[in-house]
Design a protein around this motif. Structure first.
Motif, short mmCIF file in Angstrom:
data_model
loop_
_atom_site.label_atom_id
_atom_site.label_comp_id
_atom_site.label_asym_id
_atom_site.label_seq_id
_atom_site.Cartn_x
_atom_site.Cartn_y
_atom_site.Cartn_z
N ARG A 145 0.88 -1.17 0.00
CA ARG A 145 0.00 0.00 0.00
C ARG A 145 0.92 1.22 0.00
NH1 ARG A 145 -0.50 3.98 3.05
NH2 ARG A 145 -2.45 5.13 3.26
N ASP A 177 1.92 5.46 -0.06
CA ASP A 177 1.46 6.70 0.57
C ASP A 177 0.91 7.69 -0.45
OD1 ASP A 177 2.10 5.77 2.98
OD2 ASP A 177 3.68 7.19 3.45
N ASN A 198 10.86 -12.46 -2.39
CA ASN A 198 10.81 -11.01 -2.27
C ASN A 198 10.99 -10.68 -0.80
OD1 ASN A 198 10.33 -8.35 -2.67
ND2 ASN A 198 8.40 -8.63 -3.78
N ARG A 257 6.09 -1.11 7.74
CA ARG A 257 6.15 0.16 7.02
C ARG A 257 7.60 0.56 6.81
NH1 ARG A 257 3.55 4.88 5.73
NH2 ARG A 257 4.90 6.68 5.86
N VAL A 302 11.04 3.86 0.96
CA VAL A 302 12.05 3.47 -0.03
C VAL A 302 12.04 4.51 -1.15
CG1 VAL A 302 12.83 1.62 -1.53
CG2 VAL A 302 11.46 1.07 0.46
N ASP A 303 13.18 5.10 -1.44
CA ASP A 303 13.26 6.14 -2.48
C ASP A 303 12.21 7.24 -2.27
OD1 ASP A 303 15.23 4.62 -3.60
OD2 ASP A 303 13.92 3.65 -5.05
N ASN A 304 12.09 7.71 -1.05
CA ASN A 304 11.12 8.76 -0.69
C ASN A 304 9.67 8.33 -0.92
OD1 ASN A 304 13.09 10.60 0.11
ND2 ASN A 304 13.45 11.16 -2.03
N GLN A 305 9.42 7.05 -1.00
CA GLN A 305 8.06 6.56 -1.20
C GLN A 305 7.65 5.72 0.01
OE1 GLN A 305 5.61 6.71 -3.98
NE2 GLN A 305 4.54 5.92 -2.19
N GLY A 306 6.66 6.18 0.72
CA GLY A 306 6.17 5.41 1.87
C GLY A 306 5.45 4.16 1.40
N LEU A 307 5.78 3.02 2.01
CA LEU A 307 5.22 1.73 1.60
C LEU A 307 4.78 0.97 2.83
CD1 LEU A 307 7.85 0.19 -0.80
CD2 LEU A 307 5.48 0.57 -1.33
N GLU A 308 3.66 0.30 2.74
CA GLU A 308 3.22 -0.56 3.83
C GLU A 308 2.80 -1.90 3.25
OE1 GLU A 308 0.09 1.43 5.92
OE2 GLU A 308 1.42 3.09 6.35
N ILE A 309 3.16 -2.98 3.92
CA ILE A 309 2.69 -4.30 3.47
C ILE A 309 2.14 -5.03 4.67
CG2 ILE A 309 3.26 -6.43 2.28
CD1 ILE A 309 5.47 -5.08 0.87
N ARG A 310 0.93 -5.56 4.50
CA ARG A 310 0.30 -6.35 5.57
C ARG A 310 0.56 -7.82 5.27
NH1 ARG A 310 -4.98 -5.53 4.65
NH2 ARG A 310 -5.89 -7.57 4.67
N ARG A 341 2.52 7.65 9.32
CA ARG A 341 2.13 8.10 7.99
C ARG A 341 2.14 9.63 7.90
NH1 ARG A 341 -3.30 4.47 7.20
NH2 ARG A 341 -2.29 2.46 6.88
N HIS A 366 -4.12 12.01 8.67
CA HIS A 366 -5.05 10.91 8.37
C HIS A 366 -6.14 10.81 9.42
CE1 HIS A 366 -1.79 9.75 5.71
NE2 HIS A 366 -2.70 9.09 5.03
#
Lengths: 146, 301
Positions: A100, A102, B127, B148, B151-159, B187, B226
């Protein structure tokens, strides 16, 4: 106009400013028409929109539901132009094992399906590699998969 | 007398309404299932021809006292209409079986973890994702946690589902806790608070030592956020710096009586006696896994 309406409808519009008359709860984060997006490739047009502080807007989603998901094609309004783009990351709640993001990320493509930029600067969902069609052309530009 | 009757009548009316509403709410979703009480009555009835034969499993030693905090997913879901004694037991057995294949170490919200996942499209077919655990949720086989990272200024979340067969390895790189139960406010914080390098090396935690609490106070970015964090009683966040009216509103909608609401606590948690029973069984299950592992090691050597 607003002032006129307020004078005519005093009971419907209380003394609150107009902006407080509607609810602003957290949305579903769907990509629909008029959603602001983020260009993540290194195309000139994308850089210009970032510098100008004018992120592109989705003006059409090319699927039957009208809600853009990862891998869907969208039409965007960017710097006064109409461009096509692929969605490569969404803010929406994802299924297990799927990332997911941001921000709602897109990669611009030309009308013939060839990508405008030469590199994608952020990670791309790994399950996009299972997709078929024109999306595969932009996967060659990806630097990382998440 | 009339007064008494009126109060009684009023009360019965209230309870009737309450029952109607709660039964309707439950039956919409579970219309095609039997209620737990009905099933339980049949299982324990002397007239049932397929009466359940209880096996008394021997528990060699009671569980250590803190086990329910280390493995909270083994406790059943406290929602009453989702309870089923047999289903819970079967799920726990499946969980031991999964843990025997892929060990899941102790972790908490705030720990830094790495998960290796089977991915048919990746080179090397796996992966690996590294991140800070921001949430731990659900019960039984459906238990999950969220990682969370930026990576490369990109916020990522994986459940991740903890008991998913796709998970090949779970590593805990830093075993620590945070001041809050959920870290979703990351976030809204600058990227540096949720950035973890992928090549971070694991620091081993001496067994038996207390788990350190990371007392970092996060400085949130400017609004909009949020959520309305001023209403959440967060401990791991610096002063939010909002105008006074935000805190006044937060005070107005706060429910400070809930911590004294015994019925609420009863409805939303498993009682201590049942917790102990489950945890004794879990401790025995873990010992069984350990025995099995030792046996396999011996056979190999």
């Amino acid at each position: 106009m607003a002032a006129l309406m307020r004078s005519r409808l005093p009971s419907l519009l209380p003394s609150l400013p107009l902006s407080q008359n509607f609810s602003t709860t957290n949305s579903l984060q769907h990509i629909i028409k008029l959603t602001r997006l983020r260009v993540v490739d290194n195309s000139m047009l994308g850089n210009q929109s970032v510098v100008a502080g004018k992120p592109p807007r989705c003006i059409h989603v090319y699927n039957k539901t009208g809600v853009g998901r990862v891998g869907d094609k969208v039409l965007v309004a960017i710097m006064g132009q109409k461009k096509r783009a692929f969605i490569v990351g969404v803010k929406q709640r994802a299924r297990p094992n799927k990332p997911r993001f941001d921000s709602n990320n897109i990669v611009l493509v030309e009308d013939n399906g060839a990508p405008t930029g030469t590199r994608i600067r952020v990670p791309v969902p790994s399950d996009m590699r299972a997709m078929e069609g024109d999306v595969t052309k932009i996967l060659a530009l990806a630097t990382k998969f998440a | 007398m009339a007064d008494k009757l009126a109060t009684l009548g009023f009360r019965s009316f209230l309870s009737h309404q309450f029952l109607k509403r709660s039964v309707a709410a439950v039956s919409c979703r579970y219309a095609n299932t039997l209620s737990n009480e009905t099933v339980e009555k049949h299982r324990t009835s002397t007239l049932a021809h397929d009466k359940e034969q209880k096996e008394e499993k021997k528990i060699s030693a009671p569980a250590p006292p803190g086990l329910k905090h280390v493995h909270p997913e083994f406790l059943p879901n406290p929602t009453f209409y989702r309870r089923d004694r047999i289903k819970e037991k079967l799920e726990r057995q499946d969980m031991y079986r999964r843990r025997a294949v892929c060990p899941i170490p102790e972790f908490y919200v705030g720990s830094i973890m790495a998960v290796t996942l089977a991915d048919p499209y990746a080179s090397g077919k796996t992966n690996r994702f590294v991140g800070i655990c921001i949430q731990r949720a659900s019960y039984g086989l459906r238990a999950n946690f969220t990682l969370r990272n930026v990576v490369d200024n990109q916020g990522l979340e994986i459940r991740y589902d903890m008991y998913s067969p796709l998970i090949q390895k779970v590593e805990v790189l830093r075993l620590e806790k945070r001041l809050d139960d959920e870290l979703f406010y990351l976030r809204d914080a600058p990227a540096e608070f949720s950035t973890v390098p992928f090549n971070l090396e694991a620091v081993s935690h001496p067994p038996g030592a207390p788990v350190p609490v990371n007392t970092t106070k996060v400085k949130l970015g400017p609004r909009p956020w949020h959520e309305r964090w001023e209403r959440r009683n967060l401990r791991g966040v610096q002063d939010l710096g909002l105008p006074e009216k935000f805190y006044e509103k937060a005070k107005k909608v706060a429910k400070p009586w809930e911590e004294y609401d015994l019925m609420l606590k009863y409805r939303t948690s498993i009682n201590p006696q049942e917790t102990d029973e489950v945890m004794d069984e879990v401790a025995e299950g873990f010992r069984e896994i350990e025995r099995k592992r030792r046996r396999e090691k011996l056979e190999k050597s």
